[in-house]
Scaffold this motif. Structure first.
Motif, PDB file in Angstrom:
ATOM      1  N   SER A 257       0.855  -1.281   0.114  1.00 34.86           N
ATOM      2  CA  SER A 257       0.165   0.010  -0.015  1.00 34.86           C
ATOM      3  C   SER A 257       0.780   1.221  -0.061  1.00 34.86           C
ATOM      4  CB  SER A 257      -0.883  -0.101   1.041  1.00 34.86           C
ATOM      5  OG  SER A 257      -0.212  -0.372   2.511  1.00 34.86           O
ATOM      6  N   ARG A 258       2.160   1.044  -0.256  1.00 32.26           N
ATOM      7  CA  ARG A 258       2.919   2.079  -0.536  1.00 32.26           C
ATOM      8  C   ARG A 258       3.117   3.221   0.679  1.00 32.26           C
ATOM      9  NH1 ARG A 258       6.343   2.746  -2.711  1.00 32.26           N
ATOM     10  NH2 ARG A 258       6.563   3.956  -4.341  1.00 32.26           N
ATOM     11  N   GLY A 259       3.191   4.506   0.682  1.00 31.82           N
ATOM     12  CA  GLY A 259       3.084   5.448   1.765  1.00 31.82           C
ATOM     13  C   GLY A 259       2.041   5.492   2.502  1.00 31.82           C
ATOM     14  N   LEU A 260       0.885   5.217   1.698  1.00 35.16           N
ATOM     15  CA  LEU A 260      -0.647   5.433   2.405  1.00 35.16           C
ATOM     16  C   LEU A 260      -0.515   4.230   3.749  1.00 35.16           C
ATOM     17  CD1 LEU A 260      -3.350   6.224   2.868  1.00 35.16           C
ATOM     18  CD2 LEU A 260      -4.270   4.499   1.202  1.00 35.16           C
ATOM     19  N   GLY A 261      -0.060   3.092   3.219  1.00 37.91           N
ATOM     20  CA  GLY A 261       0.003   2.220   4.543  1.00 37.91           C
ATOM     21  C   GLY A 261       0.940   2.282   5.350  1.00 37.91           C
ATOM     22  N   ALA A 262       2.144   2.725   4.917  1.00 42.02           N
ATOM     23  CA  ALA A 262       3.235   3.003   6.026  1.00 42.02           C
ATOM     24  C   ALA A 262       2.730   4.186   7.056  1.00 42.02           C
ATOM     25  CB  ALA A 262       4.617   3.234   5.071  1.00 42.02           C
ATOM     26  N   SER A 263       2.274   5.291   6.581  1.00 36.16           N
ATOM     27  CA  SER A 263       1.772   6.421   7.479  1.00 36.16           C
ATOM     28  C   SER A 263       0.501   5.862   8.382  1.00 36.16           C
ATOM     29  CB  SER A 263       1.332   7.510   6.707  1.00 36.16           C
ATOM     30  OG  SER A 263       0.108   7.287   5.719  1.00 36.16           O
ATOM     31  N   VAL A 264      -0.246   5.188   7.829  1.00 40.00           N
ATOM     32  CA  VAL A 264      -1.355   4.772   8.837  1.00 40.00           C
ATOM     33  C   VAL A 264      -0.672   3.642   9.690  1.00 40.00           C
ATOM     34  CG1 VAL A 264      -3.441   3.033   8.994  1.00 40.00           C
ATOM     35  CG2 VAL A 264      -3.208   4.743   7.025  1.00 40.00           C
ATOM     36  N   ALA A 265      -0.037   2.609   9.305  1.00 39.59           N
ATOM     37  CA  ALA A 265       0.370   1.931  10.396  1.00 39.59           C
ATOM     38  C   ALA A 265       1.444   2.731  11.613  1.00 39.59           C
ATOM     39  CB  ALA A 265       1.694   0.968   9.701  1.00 39.59           C
ATOM     40  N   ASN A 266       2.260   3.569  11.144  1.00 41.37           N
ATOM     41  CA  ASN A 266       3.191   4.269  12.084  1.00 41.37           C
ATOM     42  C   ASN A 266       2.304   5.259  12.835  1.00 41.37           C
ATOM     43  OD1 ASN A 266       5.530   3.400  11.346  1.00 41.37           O
ATOM     44  ND2 ASN A 266       5.606   4.619   9.420  1.00 41.37           N
ATOM     45  N   HIS A 267       1.442   5.850  12.314  1.00 38.86           N
ATOM     46  CA  HIS A 267       0.496   6.811  13.183  1.00 38.86           C
ATOM     47  C   HIS A 267      -0.375   6.178  14.189  1.00 38.86           C
ATOM     48  CE1 HIS A 267      -2.173  10.009  14.050  1.00 38.86           C
ATOM     49  NE2 HIS A 267      -3.210   9.344  13.717  1.00 38.86           N
ATOM     50  N   TYR A 268      -1.069   4.994  13.812  1.00 41.78           N
ATOM     51  CA  TYR A 268      -1.779   4.294  14.766  1.00 41.78           C
ATOM     52  C   TYR A 268      -1.234   3.298  15.614  1.00 41.78           C
ATOM     53  CZ  TYR A 268      -5.878   6.171  12.559  1.00 41.78           C
ATOM     54  OH  TYR A 268      -6.755   7.303  11.992  1.00 41.78           O
ATOM     55  N   THR A 269       0.084   3.054  15.372  1.00 44.63           N
ATOM     56  CA  THR A 269       1.051   2.502  16.183  1.00 44.63           C
ATOM     57  C   THR A 269       1.396   3.098  17.498  1.00 44.63           C
ATOM     58  OG1 THR A 269       1.822   0.480  14.696  1.00 44.63           O
ATOM     59  CG2 THR A 269       3.080   1.206  16.541  1.00 44.63           C
ATOM     60  N   LYS A 270       2.057   4.505  17.154  1.00 44.47           N
ATOM     61  CA  LYS A 270       2.265   5.342  17.913  1.00 44.47           C
ATOM     62  C   LYS A 270       1.136   5.479  19.307  1.00 44.47           C
ATOM     63  CE  LYS A 270       3.520   9.993  18.683  1.00 44.47           C
ATOM     64  NZ  LYS A 270       4.103  11.347  17.848  1.00 44.47           N
ATOM     65  N   LEU A 271      -0.161   5.784  18.494  1.00 42.84           N
ATOM     66  CA  LEU A 271      -1.416   6.198  19.509  1.00 42.84           C
ATOM     67  C   LEU A 271      -1.569   4.732  20.300  1.00 42.84           C
ATOM     68  CD1 LEU A 271      -3.759   7.835  16.884  1.00 42.84           C
ATOM     69  CD2 LEU A 271      -2.378   8.788  18.832  1.00 42.84           C
ATOM     70  N   ALA A 272      -1.352   3.686  19.790  1.00 39.54           N
ATOM     71  CA  ALA A 272      -1.808   2.396  20.425  1.00 39.54           C
ATOM     72  C   ALA A 272      -0.630   2.409  21.708  1.00 39.54           C
ATOM     73  CB  ALA A 272      -1.577   1.073  19.516  1.00 39.54           C
ATOM     74  N   MET A 273       0.538   2.728  21.317  1.00 37.00           N
ATOM     75  CA  MET A 273       1.579   2.445  22.372  1.00 37.00           C
ATOM     76  C   MET A 273       1.419   3.497  23.404  1.00 37.00           C
ATOM     77  SD  MET A 273       4.778   1.770  19.980  1.00 37.00           S
ATOM     78  CE  MET A 273       6.134   1.591  21.289  1.00 37.00           C
ATOM     79  N   GLU A 274       0.672   4.553  23.182  1.00 36.50           N
ATOM     80  CA  GLU A 274       0.512   5.621  24.122  1.00 36.50           C
ATOM     81  C   GLU A 274      -0.682   5.014  25.171  1.00 36.50           C
ATOM     82  OE1 GLU A 274      -0.425   9.161  21.964  1.00 36.50           O
ATOM     83  OE2 GLU A 274       1.511   9.760  21.607  1.00 36.50           O
ATOM     84  N   ASN A 275      -1.737   4.389  24.506  1.00 35.87           N
ATOM     85  CA  ASN A 275      -2.814   4.108  25.178  1.00 35.87           C
ATOM     86  C   ASN A 275      -2.846   2.593  25.718  1.00 35.87           C
ATOM     87  OD1 ASN A 275      -5.255   6.171  24.816  1.00 35.87           O
ATOM     88  ND2 ASN A 275      -3.963   6.204  22.897  1.00 35.87           N
ATOM     89  N   CYS A 276      -1.788   1.723  25.500  1.00 30.83           N
ATOM     90  CA  CYS A 276      -1.951   0.532  25.950  1.00 30.83           C
ATOM     91  C   CYS A 276      -0.218   0.245  26.155  1.00 30.83           C
ATOM     92  CB  CYS A 276      -2.430  -0.362  24.684  1.00 30.83           C
ATOM     93  SG  CYS A 276      -2.233  -2.083  25.071  1.00 30.83           S
ATOM     94  N   GLN A 277       0.333   0.519  27.477  1.00 27.87           N
ATOM     95  CA  GLN A 277       1.727   0.567  27.798  1.00 27.87           C
ATOM     96  C   GLN A 277       1.793  -0.783  28.122  1.00 27.87           C
ATOM     97  OE1 GLN A 277       2.259   3.737  30.176  1.00 27.87           O
ATOM     98  NE2 GLN A 277       1.488   5.227  28.774  1.00 27.87           N
ATOM     99  N   LEU A 278       2.657  -1.682  27.306  1.00 25.59           N
ATOM    100  CA  LEU A 278       3.096  -2.892  27.511  1.00 25.59           C
ATOM    101  C   LEU A 278       4.526  -2.991  28.176  1.00 25.59           C
ATOM    102  CD1 LEU A 278       1.081  -4.621  24.497  1.00 25.59           C
ATOM    103  CD2 LEU A 278       0.820  -5.249  27.021  1.00 25.59           C
TER     104      LEU A 278
END
Length: 466
Positions: A257-278
């Motif tokens: 999915s080119r730059g679109l998929g990469a930007s989605v993955a990185n953005h929501y991974t950051k949010l997930a890590m902020e809200n779900c601290q493992l």
């Protein structure tokens, strides 16, 4: 009252900077509280500050009390490791096994499986399959969301490849684009209905992504992404493709999915890590609940990226078919790096992540590539419950990219390609055939998961690079 309390008065009491001060001052403007003397107001506020838990259900002061309490801990502990199915353990490095063990300790995990091409990745290992309870893990989907295989089979004999090598090389050069170059720089840009999807308007994060997606559509990424001509050998007369047993020219593409998929993955991974601290070892497995707004946003964005990846392959195969002057007899396609909502064998509904794993539900067709000098396989899934209806997505890496660059030489790789009759445009040492596992050994390890309908042997390969 002639006087009223101000923010500095509350700060002197000990109120912390933030919402609590504003909420308290606003509350004091209510008629029945304005009647209190300044002294009584200060006394009341001191009580709330000292024992906020006593006021969390108070009709007037619950919001102020909540703002004064420390935020609830988002730290989440791991649980006992759940069992998972393992295929081809002798082919899998310890790092990938450790990552899968960690994923099976998540409290949201319900089942898992590890494919024989598995190797170390971020979060879930490449080749990992993970079923979770109403939760999606961006890094268990992967950065290249919806990375995809697409095969077109043409009614052309294999000798077409040897008789027209230079012509087919030029077709690949003229009709494919790789890497960070963002435009398809020749001919008319092709639109696609995916670019008109409402997610580009409805999800705030995606509102500035549509233009780049439009520019990159029909292009391929770097790394292990390719478009290649090869020989398709159909061996199963019962194949659902409707192609008779025999040999044909095929075109196989691999990209996402080119730059679109990469930007989605990185953005929501950051949010997930902020809200779900493992714990640190599991931090890249942070998840988003599908009951929450962020989880729903990611799910919609992930599905958009998957549809976009499919559209990119559609463009590639349309251009190549037009250039060849041939209509394909059949096409076979499949995603990996994606999450699906599925019903498990025990009747539970789960979110099934396949990070570098091929969907292999009963009767589902897919393509499992080998390397530039080893065949890939056209397969039909058997729907094995223990594997969560999955199979490997390729041969899997034997060497890391760094190790391949250090240990392999350009001359040795060129000679290896020549010995196998393969012409390569672009590519690098990190993608050399020797950097990959033996695809036949991998297929042997998962023979219970898929039926083989035929093979694809690369002959003219295009990858990123000069």
């Amino acid at each position: 009252m002639a006087q009223q309390l101000r923010g500095n008065d509350l700060r002197q009491l000990g109120f912390p900077e933030g919402r609590a001060i504003g909420l308290a001052l606003a509350q004091l403007q209510r008629k029945h509280l304005k009647r209190l003397s300044l002294t009584n107001q200060l006394t009341l506020l001191q009580q709330i500050l000292t024992t906020p838990m006593d006021f969390v259900t108070h009709l007037d002061w619950s919001y102020v009390a909540a703002a004064l309490l420390p935020p609830p801990s988002r730290h989440i502990e791991l649980v006992a490791r759940k069992p998972y199915a393992l295929y081809g353990a002798e082919h899998i490095e310890a790092g990938a096994l450790h990552q899968m063990d960690t994923a099976m300790k998540l409290p949201v995990t319900v089942a898992g499986a590890l494919m024989p091409d598995a190797h170390h990745g971020y979060g879930l290992p490449i080749g990992g399959v993970l079923a979770t309870d109403n939760a999606v893990i961006p890094y268990a989907v992967g950065v290249d969301i919806g990375c995809r295989m697409a095969l077109s089979v043409y009614n052309l004999p294999p000798k077409h490849l040897t008789q027209r090598v230079q012509e087919l090389q030029k077709l690949l050069l003229d009709n494919t684009r790789f890497g960070n170059r963002t435009g398809f720089q020749h001919g008319r840009k092709m639109g696609h209905e995916v670019l008109d999807r409402e997610e580009f308007r409805d999800i705030p994060f995606l509102r500035n992504k549509q233009a780049t997606a439009a520019d990159q559509i029909g292009t391929s990424g770097s790394g292990n992404h390719f478009v290649e001509f090869g020989i398709v050998d159909i061996t199963d007369p019962t194949n659902e493709m409707g192609v008779p047993v025999g040999q044909y020219v095929g075109l196989l593409s691999h990209s996402g999915s080119r730059g679109l998929g990469a930007s989605v993955a990185n953005h929501y991974t950051k949010l997930a890590m902020e809200n779900c601290q493992l714990p640190n070892e599991a931090k890249h497995l942070a998840w988003l609940s599908l009951d929450g707004e962020l989880g729903q946003e990611y799910w919609a964005a992930m599905n958009l990226a998957g549809a976009y990846a499919s559209a990119c392959h559609e463009h590639i195969h349309q251009r190549m078919a037009k250039a060849l002057g041939e209509r394909p007899l059949a096409k076979v396609e499949n995603h990996h790096n994606f999450a699906w909502r599925e019903t498990l064998a025990d009747g539970r509904e789960a979110i099934v992540h396949r990070k570098g794993a091929t969907p292999a539900g009963k009767g589902v067709l897919g393509v499992i590539p080998g390397s530039m000098t080893a065949p890939g396989f056209i397969v039909r899934g058997r729907g094995v419950a223990d594997s969560l209806g999955s199979a490997s997505h390729g041969a899997g890496r034997l060497m890391s990219r760094t190790r391949a660059k250090q240990e392999l030489s350009e001359s040795a790789v060129r000679q290896h390609l020549t010995d196998h009759g393969v012409v390569l445009q672009g590519g690098g040492l990190d993608e050399a055939p020797m950097a990959y596992k033996d695809i036949r050994a991998v297929m042997q390890s998962q023979q219970e998961l898929v039926d083989v309908l035929g093979s694809f042997t690369p002959k003219i390969v295009r990858m990123d690079g000069a």
